[in-house]
Design a protein around this motif. Structure first.
Motif, PDB file in Angstrom:
ATOM      1  N   TRP A  57       6.998  -4.338  -7.539  1.00 11.47           N
ATOM      2  CA  TRP A  57       5.885  -4.192  -8.490  1.00 11.47           C
ATOM      3  C   TRP A  57       4.884  -5.332  -8.324  1.00 11.47           C
ATOM      4  O   TRP A  57       3.675  -5.125  -8.397  1.00 11.47           O
ATOM      5  N   GLU A  58       5.374  -6.540  -8.085  1.00 12.41           N
ATOM      6  CA  GLU A  58       4.484  -7.687  -7.928  1.00 12.41           C
ATOM      7  C   GLU A  58       3.765  -7.668  -6.579  1.00 12.41           C
ATOM      8  O   GLU A  58       2.698  -8.255  -6.444  1.00 12.41           O
ATOM      9  N   GLN A  59       4.331  -6.998  -5.588  1.00 10.08           N
ATOM     10  CA  GLN A  59       3.701  -6.902  -4.278  1.00 10.08           C
ATOM     11  C   GLN A  59       2.665  -5.783  -4.203  1.00 10.08           C
ATOM     12  O   GLN A  59       1.755  -5.845  -3.382  1.00 10.08           O
ATOM     13  N   LEU A  90       7.939  -2.660 -20.305  1.00 12.35           N
ATOM     14  CA  LEU A  90       7.615  -4.065 -20.561  1.00 12.35           C
ATOM     15  C   LEU A  90       7.459  -4.892 -19.279  1.00 12.35           C
ATOM     16  O   LEU A  90       6.538  -5.706 -19.195  1.00 12.35           O
ATOM     17  N   PRO A  91       8.318  -4.729 -18.263  1.00  9.94           N
ATOM     18  CA  PRO A  91       8.113  -5.523 -17.037  1.00  9.94           C
ATOM     19  C   PRO A  91       6.827  -5.189 -16.291  1.00  9.94           C
ATOM     20  O   PRO A  91       6.409  -5.962 -15.432  1.00  9.94           O
ATOM     21  N   LYS A  92       6.200  -4.074 -16.623  1.00  9.77           N
ATOM     22  CA  LYS A  92       4.961  -3.689 -15.947  1.00  9.77           C
ATOM     23  C   LYS A  92       3.733  -4.370 -16.543  1.00  9.77           C
ATOM     24  O   LYS A  92       2.661  -4.324 -15.956  1.00  9.77           O
ATOM     25  N   LEU A  93       3.872  -4.980 -17.695  1.00  7.64           N
ATOM     26  CA  LEU A  93       2.727  -5.615 -18.341  1.00  7.64           C
ATOM     27  C   LEU A  93       2.240  -6.806 -17.521  1.00  7.64           C
ATOM     28  O   LEU A  93       3.040  -7.531 -16.927  1.00  7.64           O
ATOM     29  N   PRO A  94       0.920  -7.034 -17.485  1.00  4.79           N
ATOM     30  CA  PRO A  94       0.391  -8.159 -16.709  1.00  4.79           C
ATOM     31  C   PRO A  94       0.924  -9.518 -17.178  1.00  4.79           C
ATOM     32  O   PRO A  94       1.011 -10.451 -16.388  1.00  4.79           O
ATOM     33  N   GLN A  95       1.301  -9.623 -18.435  1.00  4.85           N
ATOM     34  CA  GLN A  95       1.810 -10.893 -18.958  1.00  4.85           C
ATOM     35  C   GLN A  95       3.158 -11.258 -18.341  1.00  4.85           C
ATOM     36  O   GLN A  95       3.552 -12.419 -18.364  1.00  4.85           O
ATOM     37  N   PHE A  96       3.881 -10.285 -17.794  1.00  3.38           N
ATOM     38  CA  PHE A  96       5.190 -10.530 -17.201  1.00  3.38           C
ATOM     39  C   PHE A  96       5.140 -10.611 -15.671  1.00  3.38           C
ATOM     40  O   PHE A  96       6.185 -10.584 -15.030  1.00  3.38           O
ATOM     41  N   HIS A  97       3.952 -10.718 -15.091  1.00  6.28           N
ATOM     42  CA  HIS A  97       3.836 -10.812 -13.635  1.00  6.28           C
ATOM     43  C   HIS A  97       4.428 -12.141 -13.166  1.00  6.28           C
ATOM     44  O   HIS A  97       3.933 -13.210 -13.502  1.00  6.28           O
ATOM     45  N   GLY A  98       5.509 -12.065 -12.422  1.00  9.28           N
ATOM     46  CA  GLY A  98       6.168 -13.264 -11.909  1.00  9.28           C
ATOM     47  C   GLY A  98       7.094 -13.952 -12.889  1.00  9.28           C
ATOM     48  O   GLY A  98       7.689 -14.976 -12.566  1.00  9.28           O
ATOM     49  N   VAL A  99       7.241 -13.412 -14.090  1.00  8.77           N
ATOM     50  CA  VAL A  99       8.094 -14.028 -15.114  1.00  8.77           C
ATOM     51  C   VAL A  99       9.522 -13.548 -14.928  1.00  8.77           C
ATOM     52  O   VAL A  99       9.774 -12.360 -14.740  1.00  8.77           O
ATOM     53  N   ARG A 100      10.474 -14.471 -14.987  1.00 12.21           N
ATOM     54  CA  ARG A 100      11.898 -14.141 -14.919  1.00 12.21           C
ATOM     55  C   ARG A 100      12.526 -14.593 -16.233  1.00 12.21           C
ATOM     56  O   ARG A 100      12.661 -15.790 -16.481  1.00 12.21           O
ATOM     57  N   LEU A 101      12.878 -13.643 -17.087  1.00 11.41           N
ATOM     58  CA  LEU A 101      13.457 -13.966 -18.384  1.00 11.41           C
ATOM     59  C   LEU A 101      14.871 -14.516 -18.218  1.00 11.41           C
ATOM     60  O   LEU A 101      15.686 -13.936 -17.497  1.00 11.41           O
ATOM     61  N   PHE A 102      15.161 -15.609 -18.870  1.00 12.18           N
ATOM     62  CA  PHE A 102      16.479 -16.249 -18.879  1.00 12.18           C
ATOM     63  C   PHE A 102      16.958 -16.592 -17.471  1.00 12.18           C
ATOM     64  O   PHE A 102      18.155 -16.722 -17.238  1.00 12.18           O
ATOM     65  N   SER A 108      -4.994   2.293  -9.452  1.00 13.47           N
ATOM     66  CA  SER A 108      -4.609   3.683  -9.728  1.00 13.47           C
ATOM     67  C   SER A 108      -3.107   3.905  -9.545  1.00 13.47           C
ATOM     68  O   SER A 108      -2.485   4.623 -10.334  1.00 13.47           O
ATOM     69  N   SER A 109      -2.504   3.288  -8.546  1.00 16.79           N
ATOM     70  CA  SER A 109      -1.062   3.481  -8.346  1.00 16.79           C
ATOM     71  C   SER A 109      -0.265   2.812  -9.465  1.00 16.79           C
ATOM     72  O   SER A 109       0.744   3.352  -9.911  1.00 16.79           O
ATOM     73  N   ARG A 110      -0.690   1.661  -9.937  1.00 14.08           N
ATOM     74  CA  ARG A 110       0.000   1.006 -11.058  1.00 14.08           C
ATOM     75  C   ARG A 110      -0.161   1.815 -12.349  1.00 14.08           C
ATOM     76  O   ARG A 110       0.771   1.908 -13.137  1.00 14.08           O
ATOM     77  N   LYS A 111      -1.331   2.373 -12.545  1.00 11.76           N
ATOM     78  CA  LYS A 111      -1.537   3.219 -13.724  1.00 11.76           C
ATOM     79  C   LYS A 111      -0.639   4.448 -13.668  1.00 11.76           C
ATOM     80  O   LYS A 111      -0.040   4.827 -14.677  1.00 11.76           O
ATOM     81  N   PHE A 112      -0.550   5.059 -12.491  1.00 12.69           N
ATOM     82  CA  PHE A 112       0.312   6.237 -12.336  1.00 12.69           C
ATOM     83  C   PHE A 112       1.769   5.894 -12.642  1.00 12.69           C
ATOM     84  O   PHE A 112       2.454   6.626 -13.360  1.00 12.69           O
ATOM     85  N   LEU A 113       2.256   4.773 -12.099  1.00 12.87           N
ATOM     86  CA  LEU A 113       3.646   4.386 -12.320  1.00 12.87           C
ATOM     87  C   LEU A 113       3.897   3.884 -13.738  1.00 12.87           C
ATOM     88  O   LEU A 113       5.045   3.803 -14.166  1.00 12.87           O
ATOM     89  N   SER A 114       2.849   3.538 -14.466  1.00 13.81           N
ATOM     90  CA  SER A 114       3.007   3.161 -15.873  1.00 13.81           C
ATOM     91  C   SER A 114       2.947   4.374 -16.792  1.00 13.81           C
ATOM     92  O   SER A 114       3.619   4.405 -17.818  1.00 13.81           O
ATOM     93  N   ILE A 115       2.148   5.349 -16.422  1.00 13.10           N
ATOM     94  CA  ILE A 115       1.977   6.539 -17.264  1.00 13.10           C
ATOM     95  C   ILE A 115       3.131   7.525 -17.080  1.00 13.10           C
ATOM     96  O   ILE A 115       3.537   8.190 -18.033  1.00 13.10           O
ATOM     97  N   ARG A 175       0.784  -1.231   0.000  1.00 14.88           N
ATOM     98  CA  ARG A 175       0.000   0.000   0.000  1.00 14.88           C
ATOM     99  C   ARG A 175       0.820   1.288   0.000  1.00 14.88           C
ATOM    100  O   ARG A 175       0.270   2.354   0.132  1.00 14.88           O
ATOM    101  N   VAL A 176       2.124   1.185  -0.160  1.00 16.22           N
ATOM    102  CA  VAL A 176       2.953   2.384  -0.016  1.00 16.22           C
ATOM    103  C   VAL A 176       2.649   3.430  -1.093  1.00 16.22           C
ATOM    104  O   VAL A 176       2.673   4.625  -0.825  1.00 16.22           O
ATOM    105  N   MET A 177       2.331   3.010  -2.301  1.00 16.58           N
ATOM    106  CA  MET A 177       2.058   3.978  -3.364  1.00 16.58           C
ATOM    107  C   MET A 177       0.668   4.586  -3.248  1.00 16.58           C
ATOM    108  O   MET A 177       0.331   5.500  -3.980  1.00 16.58           O
ATOM    109  N   ASN A 178      -0.151   4.075  -2.339  1.00 19.01           N
ATOM    110  CA  ASN A 178      -1.461   4.679  -2.095  1.00 19.01           C
ATOM    111  C   ASN A 178      -1.427   5.645  -0.922  1.00 19.01           C
ATOM    112  O   ASN A 178      -2.454   6.177  -0.541  1.00 19.01           O
ATOM    113  N   SER A 179      -0.250   5.838  -0.344  1.00 15.30           N
ATOM    114  CA  SER A 179      -0.115   6.733   0.797  1.00 15.30           C
ATOM    115  C   SER A 179      -0.386   8.175   0.378  1.00 15.30           C
ATOM    116  O   SER A 179      -0.202   8.556  -0.782  1.00 15.30           O
TER     117      SER A 179
END
Length: 153
Positions: free
Chosen positions: A86-88, A136-148, A97-104, A15-19
């Protein structure tokens, strides 16, 4: 039982980004970084905008997508130990809203940097690569994914 702690969250990272005021502080820090870079006499305006964009995106990538765990002692049986910040955030819910802000915010900074560099090819490529590396790491498809296998443990 958490004795003597001021929060009621199991994991305060969620919840830190909602502070209150955190978005304003974020914008002020990015503006302060830009002003500090502008005060260096031998940097031109396009170089300063590119450096602001790259430093911002590098810091965002390190703090949101590389560092794992939590700085707090949490009673979650180590669930947060393998997750990046980001995953937490927001308990893993997407499009809050906080994820949208950090993506925009990197997109807006990229557009400003591109405009003030007058779309110079070298600056444009650097700014685009920087944006993609943090977006790219912010996309939902990469949630928990570790490339290579990078940052797996």
């Amino acid at each position: 039982m958490n004795v003597g702690v001021a929060h009621s969250e199991v994991n305060p990272n969620t919840r830190v980004m909602n502070s209150r005021g955190i978005w304003l502080a974020y914008i002020i820090l990015v503006g302060l970084l830009h002003v500090v870079l502008l005060s260096i006499p031998f940097f031109s305006i396009p170089v300063v905008w590119t450096l602001t964009n790259v430093i911002h995106n590098l810091a965002m990538y390190i703090f949101l997508h590389t560092v794992k765990g939590t700085p707090f002692e949490t009673p979650d049986q180590g669930k947060a130990r393998l997750l990046t910040h980001w995953e937490q955030m927001d308990y893993g819910l997407q499009f809050t809203s906080s994820r949208k802000f950090l993506s925009i915010s990197p997109i807006v900074l990229y557009l400003l940097a591109s405009f003030y560099t007058k779309y110079d090819a070298a600056h444009f490529l650097i700014n685009t690569a920087s944006l993609l590396s943090v977006l790219l790491p912010k996309l939902p498809q990469f949630h928990g994914v570790r490339l290579f296998g990078i940052n797996k443990y």
